[in-house]
Design a protein around this motif. Sequence first.
Motif, PDB file in Angstrom:
ATOM      1  N   ASP A 234      60.894  13.479  20.931  1.00 49.54           N
ATOM      2  CA  ASP A 234      61.809  14.094  20.075  1.00 49.54           C
ATOM      3  C   ASP A 234      61.046  15.229  19.394  1.00 49.54           C
ATOM      4  O   ASP A 234      60.010  15.210  19.085  1.00 49.54           O
ATOM      5  CB  ASP A 234      62.165  12.939  18.943  1.00 49.54           C
ATOM      6  CG  ASP A 234      63.712  12.452  19.380  1.00 49.54           C
ATOM      7  OD1 ASP A 234      64.045  11.518  18.712  1.00 49.54           O
ATOM      8  OD2 ASP A 234      64.192  13.086  20.299  1.00 49.54           O
TER       9      ASP A 234
ATOM     10  N   GLU B  41      68.413  14.306  16.741  1.00 45.18           N
ATOM     11  CA  GLU B  41      67.362  13.682  17.579  1.00 45.18           C
ATOM     12  C   GLU B  41      67.865  12.442  18.326  1.00 45.18           C
ATOM     13  O   GLU B  41      69.034  11.923  18.463  1.00 45.18           O
ATOM     14  CB  GLU B  41      66.336  13.123  16.788  1.00 45.18           C
ATOM     15  CG  GLU B  41      65.646  14.107  15.876  1.00 45.18           C
ATOM     16  CD  GLU B  41      64.598  13.452  14.926  1.00 45.18           C
ATOM     17  OE1 GLU B  41      63.453  13.687  15.312  1.00 45.18           O
ATOM     18  OE2 GLU B  41      65.044  13.187  13.992  1.00 45.18           O
ATOM     19  N   HIS B 211      69.452  18.695  21.116  1.00 39.03           N
ATOM     20  CA  HIS B 211      68.223  18.195  19.867  1.00 39.03           C
ATOM     21  C   HIS B 211      67.662  19.530  19.376  1.00 39.03           C
ATOM     22  O   HIS B 211      66.694  19.332  18.523  1.00 39.03           O
ATOM     23  CB  HIS B 211      67.472  17.174  20.419  1.00 39.03           C
ATOM     24  CG  HIS B 211      66.344  17.643  21.297  1.00 39.03           C
ATOM     25  ND1 HIS B 211      66.812  17.693  22.989  1.00 39.03           N
ATOM     26  CD2 HIS B 211      65.223  18.264  21.546  1.00 39.03           C
ATOM     27  CE1 HIS B 211      65.937  18.200  23.662  1.00 39.03           C
ATOM     28  NE2 HIS B 211      64.859  18.475  23.006  1.00 39.03           N
TER      29      HIS B 211
END
Lengths: 371, 408, 483
Positions: A234, B41, B211
């Motif tokens: 991420d 995310e 994201h």
Amino acid sequence: MTSASRPEPGQMWKRDDPAAAPGDDGNSSSVRDTVPPEDGSPEAEGASTAILSVEALRMWFPVGGFLTRRDAFVKAVDGVTFRVERKETIAVVGESGSGKTTLGRTLLRLLEPTDGRLIFDGTDITHATRKDLMWLRRRTQMIPQDPYSSVNPVFSVQRILEEPLAVHRVGNHEERAERVLRALESVKLDPAESFIGKFPHMLSGGQRQRVAVARALILDPEFIVADEPVSMLDASVRVSILTLLRTLQERFRISFLYVTHDLATAKYFSDRIGIMYAGKLVELGPVGAVLGRPLHPYTQALMEAIPDPDPANRTRARTTLPGEPPNLVTPPSGCYFHPRCPIAKAGLCDQVEPPLRELAPAHWVACHLAE
Amino acid sequence: MPLLRARDLTLHYRTKKGPVRAVDSISFEIEKGTTLALVGESGCGKTSTASAILRILPRNVDRYEGELQFRDTDIMKLSDEEFRKQVRWSSISIVFQGAMNALNPTTQVGSQVAEPLLIHKDIKKLEAMDEVVSTLRRVGLPEYIARRYPHELSGGMKQRVVIAMALVMKPDLVILDEPTSALDVMTQANIMNLLKELQVRQGLSYIFITHDLGLSSELADKIGIMYAGQLVEVGSPDEIYRQAQHPYTRMLMSSAPRLRDEETPQAIPGGPPNLVSPPRGCRFHPRCPYAFKPCGWIASDLIDRLRDELIADRGTDGSPIRGFREVKAQSEGQLALEFEDGAAAKSALHPLESMLAELAGRWAPIGSVDRLSVENRWIVLRLTKPQDPVTLLPAHGASCWLLEGAAT
Amino acid sequence: MPGQAALGLRQAFREAFRTKSGIAGSFMLAVLLGMVIIIPFVAPYDVVSTWGDRSEWIDNPRLAAPAWTEWFAGRDLPETMIFEPSDFRKVRVPSSQFNLTFVVLRKTFTYAADEFPSELTLWAWASFATNSTPNLNVTWIRPDGETVTLLDRGLEIRAPTPNEYPFSQTGTTKNTAQAIRNWALGHNATETAPANKPDPWTYVKPEVTLFAVAGEDMLDFRRAKVLKGEYTLRLDYLGFSTTEDLDAKFIVYGTIFGLAGTDDARRDLFIGFLWGAPVALAFGTVAALVIVLIQTILGAISGWYGGWIDEIVQRFSDGLLIIPLLPILIIIALFYDPGIVVILLVLVAFGFVGSTTKVIRSLVLQIREEQYIEAAQSYGASRARILFRYIMPRVMPYTFALIALSVPSYIFLEASLSFLGLGDPVLPTWGAVIGDAYSDGALYYGYWWWIAVPTAGILFTTVAFALLGYAFDKVLNPRLREE
């Protein structure tokens, strides 16, 4: 009664800054004995400060199966020359098919170069045999990309970290346990004791990559190839891993080859950037120079293609390169980039391969027309 | 009138550990011809939102409810069969994440693009192929591509095929779930250019899930930031990229390394929350550097630190707090400090208040203590009741108690 | 993929035994092992010699159904009554005056079943001088007062050997049969022998007629009714010296026996069932274990090292897969009459590459691409180390599943061979019992238990291992799909 004080937005709460480099602990990280190469080859003339010297490296893979013999090769890395200095991070940036991953693996001698030379700390390792490379395996390491397969899923964290020590027969049982705990601490997996019994599937992607980093550190290497270590994580976790790598570089004086396709993270974690295209190095130089004043048209196009969060992006089309990256078996003549290059000059760029020229201090470009 | 209007859209999954609140009562609107970017995310619920809109549900659905007004129909009320015929693919379609790798390797891509047509409309294959070719052209692929197999195409071409598949029924709304995640930077830029062009030329509306904040700016007319199954901020590109209000949005913005910026990126501490039992109050509060009194701390968050402080204080000479024995959590919103006797408790009340006030300066969670009272030999601390600030979203654009006039 | 774990062997085991099929399978396996354990207590014979020896089973009825079938019959079914010599009342009178010995043996018993016995057998032992010919008279006394003389003859010189006088089904002497028939006909029995037959006495069933209610149905075993009450068997012996003696043993064979009935050779099928278990388990497990393990190791080596090793193993595997195993085993069995160990060796010889090799090889090819393998090479792990310490633990759960799933095939294979009479010639394997049953037409004649019992054994074992294999499969497969 406690006052309902509302903090001012912008008044950041003080937290442990993960970027702050912790002070060196009393004992220096265990003695890094530079094990002399077993073949006793003499150091190269005029020994440089570079830890790794890459000269005209070629990595070609034959095309065709077991029974067919052809003279066609996939020229994954086609003549790359540069040096990795001690305690520096070089980012190798390119798209898929540029050869950056193959380059990383070749530098670690996981592949045997087809041509050219690889010199690690003065020793020529280009054609050394597997057995002769054990010393190299202690001083170089890699960090893989995919958090789901970068560490052995069947091993506990303890076992994953002990394996390199076991392979090189370092220390006894207690010493190894101690090293494992210290490695976990240095990658900020705290408290270390609670992690050693865990299995990878119990950890998040970021934590797994930290274990992969710890594994790479545990033998005190001098050179680490990090192959896209954060691209599958991420966005918010990437920074913490890259910051960790920066910290570790400072603390342990490790050289990194950071392979990536993401220019922005390369900017954050590297001293120098090399841009690869179709197996060749087309630009190399300090981060600020390459990104501040990109000289190669491919670098310029690459930077153009990456969006930052800007409301203006909505209304304009992004300038991109036409076409596709070239076929690595039959690459174009002359400069490999010329079919897509906006400034290619007929008669020159399609005939002659451009050499790497130093157009600014330590800033090398492989282009006939750049200046 | 907006093309799509969602109100309290909810999707929970059943798991062994309990229901996962993947999409928890989100509301948004999309005008025709515009793009809503859903940014967050992994694990924030953005892909589940797409599933919820298109009613692509797994077997273990626990709750699926809300209002989805598409044009003038509440499509949540349609039966599965009606939804399949009227909405899915013909009005709203989707480009899945990694779809280019899910193309059938044994069929020509033209046939794959034709499939939705053949399923939904009663037309012959030849007619369908005409439509397929014209759709392929619209996404920038020449006609002969229809007869190629997926492995003969590059990544960019495959993604264009997948986009053609989503467009072949001429829907009004296309959901794009990380449409460029597996592609090179150059190809990504090309695909984004294509999507921009298609939106302008055909008046398409997009829900663009990603994201990557930078990437979202390529298409977004409106941005929704998702966290732990909720929308925490919605705003225009200017608002979100330049003047974000929600701490998470701001931290997200500063956590990505930027190519053209010299700011040092900052990681967001902690990790994404457990969607089975998310934090009380504001779901982001455990990681938020600005969290204060109403944000959602409960007794179990405070008890250990409080005990440590009181024990440390007990050891100092001349401490005004005497006779402290133990601290217990009586409920989520209540702590009780036990003293030797009633007198000790009474005399410790004021010193304790001061100590807590001082501690609040060092450690924010103490700020959630609302009232202290002496009850026999206990001092009872009552905490502010955690309240989810999501209700603030429609009015303020961000769900955070920090906003002016929003705090309780 | 997030949250899915690749499993080591221990974790796989733990998870497999938590699934429903894992629990069921282990329970069934425990039952089988229990059967094996109780053998020394229930059937402590030297099974090999016992199973082949007819004389061991002589006291059992032939082709008797299991005793519990009585519940479903709704009638009283006769159990075997065994009257040893000590059960007889003996009166022995030697007479030195006349140089004679009289012996009278009597046994009175009650017969109360609703069905006729299956067989009657009488043994008599007489010891007499070589030159004399004593006389033996056997009388049957029925509850309705009727008496039938079954035997009245001189005994041949064969002292002191036992003289067996079976007078029921097989070997019923002509005289006895005729005597019974004449007596029956004299009491209004309808002739059941087909007309114009020269040997009508061969159609007499003494075990029916002697117990039948007097009347026209006496000779008809389909219609006769049982006469319940007290019966007496009496032997009168006259010997021509003073040192003679007579003993007798009489068995009224019932139609039900034990937990599993009996077969044609009167063998207690429950003992056969019990004894089949360890053979099946041992053979199946050993065969599966050895063969699957060998194939796994070869498949792993083949997949990991690649190159010419891979080529060789693949070609061998392709070649062997084509060879049909059962026909070859049949041929070998026909010519060489092998014992069970030889069969096992042949299986291993033909089985060292096979489908498992291919499966494991694919698995290893997949695992090989995982990045921690490359990382291991970068810290200097040797190829052998990577194969045995990193890859094999990932592979082993699949191996176990494959072992569990192949045990039934090997049990079947052995059962097939035994069924064809080509298996081990002396062991009472389940397949051998089925083979016997089949060749004696068990199903055709209605002796269902003879086939059912060993079949149940095979089925039970198969299901046990299939459940275990399935449990592993369930644990491994979701991972396999995501991998």
